[in-house]
Design a protein around this motif. Structure first.
Motif, mmCIF file in Angstrom:
data_model
loop_
_atom_site.group_PDB
_atom_site.id
_atom_site.type_symbol
_atom_site.label_atom_id
_atom_site.label_comp_id
_atom_site.label_asym_id
_atom_site.label_seq_id
_atom_site.Cartn_x
_atom_site.Cartn_y
_atom_site.Cartn_z
ATOM 1 N N GLY A 7 14.622 -52.128 -11.817
ATOM 2 C CA GLY A 7 14.367 -52.784 -13.085
ATOM 3 C C GLY A 7 12.894 -52.838 -13.438
ATOM 4 O O GLY A 7 12.486 -53.642 -14.274
ATOM 5 N N ARG A 8 12.090 -51.983 -12.831
ATOM 6 C CA ARG A 8 10.654 -51.956 -13.113
ATOM 7 C C ARG A 8 10.412 -51.481 -14.552
ATOM 8 O O ARG A 8 11.056 -50.553 -15.019
ATOM 9 C CB ARG A 8 9.928 -51.024 -12.139
ATOM 10 N N LYS A 9 9.452 -52.109 -15.220
ATOM 11 C CA LYS A 9 9.082 -51.665 -16.555
ATOM 12 C C LYS A 9 8.009 -50.579 -16.462
ATOM 13 O O LYS A 9 7.186 -50.583 -15.552
ATOM 14 C CB LYS A 9 8.529 -52.837 -17.375
ATOM 15 N N VAL A 10 8.038 -49.658 -17.423
ATOM 16 C CA VAL A 10 7.014 -48.632 -17.542
ATOM 17 C C VAL A 10 6.159 -48.982 -18.747
ATOM 18 O O VAL A 10 6.659 -49.078 -19.873
ATOM 19 C CB VAL A 10 7.631 -47.228 -17.715
ATOM 20 N N ALA A 11 4.875 -49.214 -18.507
ATOM 21 C CA ALA A 11 3.958 -49.636 -19.566
ATOM 22 C C ALA A 11 2.830 -48.624 -19.697
ATOM 23 O O ALA A 11 2.548 -47.864 -18.770
ATOM 24 C CB ALA A 11 3.387 -51.028 -19.251
ATOM 25 N N ALA A 12 2.185 -48.632 -20.855
ATOM 26 C CA ALA A 12 1.049 -47.738 -21.085
ATOM 27 C C ALA A 12 0.020 -48.448 -21.941
ATOM 28 O O ALA A 12 0.361 -49.308 -22.763
ATOM 29 C CB ALA A 12 1.492 -46.449 -21.770
ATOM 30 N N ASN A 13 -1.247 -48.114 -21.736
ATOM 31 C CA ASN A 13 -2.312 -48.687 -22.552
ATOM 32 C C ASN A 13 -3.179 -47.595 -23.159
ATOM 33 O O ASN A 13 -3.386 -46.542 -22.542
ATOM 34 C CB ASN A 13 -3.178 -49.648 -21.724
ATOM 35 N N LEU A 14 -3.684 -47.868 -24.375
ATOM 36 C CA LEU A 14 -4.507 -46.874 -25.051
ATOM 37 C C LEU A 14 -5.267 -47.524 -26.202
ATOM 38 O O LEU A 14 -4.797 -48.483 -26.803
ATOM 39 C CB LEU A 14 -3.620 -45.750 -25.605
ATOM 40 N N LEU A 15 -6.461 -47.009 -26.477
ATOM 41 C CA LEU A 15 -7.196 -47.341 -27.698
ATOM 42 C C LEU A 15 -6.879 -46.280 -28.735
ATOM 43 O O LEU A 15 -6.957 -45.082 -28.445
ATOM 44 C CB LEU A 15 -8.714 -47.341 -27.454
ATOM 45 N N ILE A 16 -6.519 -46.717 -29.940
ATOM 46 C CA ILE A 16 -6.258 -45.758 -31.009
ATOM 47 C C ILE A 16 -6.941 -46.223 -32.290
ATOM 48 O O ILE A 16 -7.226 -47.405 -32.481
ATOM 49 C CB ILE A 16 -4.743 -45.551 -31.261
ATOM 50 N N SER A 17 -7.209 -45.273 -33.166
ATOM 51 C CA SER A 17 -7.836 -45.563 -34.456
ATOM 52 C C SER A 17 -6.773 -45.964 -35.465
ATOM 53 O O SER A 17 -5.567 -45.890 -35.201
ATOM 54 C CB SER A 17 -8.581 -44.320 -34.948
ATOM 55 N N LEU A 18 -7.221 -46.374 -36.661
ATOM 56 C CA LEU A 18 -6.269 -46.727 -37.717
ATOM 57 C C LEU A 18 -5.373 -45.557 -38.101
ATOM 58 O O LEU A 18 -4.235 -45.753 -38.516
ATOM 59 C CB LEU A 18 -7.031 -47.208 -38.964
ATOM 60 N N ASP A 19 -5.907 -44.329 -37.973
ATOM 61 C CA ASP A 19 -5.061 -43.162 -38.270
ATOM 62 C C ASP A 19 -4.356 -42.638 -37.017
ATOM 63 O O ASP A 19 -3.888 -41.503 -36.990
ATOM 64 C CB ASP A 19 -5.852 -42.058 -38.984
#
Length: 202
Positions: A7-19
């Motif tokens: 039951g582990r969750k898979v997460a991701a992180n990122l910086l993105i621009s408005l577009d």
């Protein structure tokens, strides 16, 4: 026989621009527009938030090699921001999985190299008896996009910066499967960047 998952969750992180882009028009090294936002309080607090429940760091090869040259020194730097030091220590101490078709040995301690279809790799991590907590894809847009395409991502930690780059690769490309997400956290920083946490609704 049916596989048992943790039951582990898979997460991701990122910086993105408005577009919706994660680098500028100059290519993957064109990160200047984003750099000022990466060290703000809202970004550092998001970094703390995303690692709190994570016990496995999932990295692409290029990013892993870049992290290896930077984060271990931060963990020992008394002058570093305490949130940076805590993240660096977590990254050094936690289980790391590097996705690569070329590496023959692990570049860090507590690291293993895996190769194969992303769905199979995630299934292996979820059924690994030693694994607990979230599997966190660290700032790796190529891996994140694969997970989005396969609908294997459970959580997204996004920092949306208040700028339009006008060029560069987009995180959300045409052709992704339709999915629904719930906003579970939001915060606006002093420079106008927003920290957002979205959970997949299944």
């Amino acid at each position: 026989m049916t596989e048992q998952t943790t039951g582990r969750k898979v997460a991701a992180n990122l910086l993105i621009s408005l577009d919706g882009r994660y680098h500028g028009a100059g290519g993957p090294a064109d990160f200047g527009t984003f750099a000022i936002y990466a060290t703000t309080d809202v970004a550092r607090d998001q970094m703390t938030r995303m690692r709190e429940n994570a016990t496995t760091a999932l990295l692409g090869r290029v990013l892993a090699e870049g992290f290896l040259g930077y984060w271990p020194s931060v963990s020992a730097d008394d002058n570093a921001d305490p949130r940076d030091r805590a993240y660096a220590k977590w990254l050094v101490d936690t289980e790391k999985v590097v996705l690569s078709t070329t590496l023959t040995e692990a570049p860090w301690e507590r690291t293993r190299v895996m190769n194969g279809p992303i769905a199979d790799l995630i299934a292996d991590l979820k059924t690994d008896g030693e694994g607990e907590g979230d599997i966190l894809v660290n700032t790796s847009p190529s891996v994140t996009k694969e997970l989005l395409s396969a609908d294997l991502l459970d959580r997204m930690y996004l920092i949306v910066i208040p700028e339009i780059t006008g060029g560069g690769m987009r995180l959300f490309e045409d052709g992704l499967p339709p999915t629904k997400w719930k906003l579970t956290y939001q915060e606006t920083g002093e420079l106008g960047a927003m920290a957002l946490v979205y959970d997949r609704v299944r």
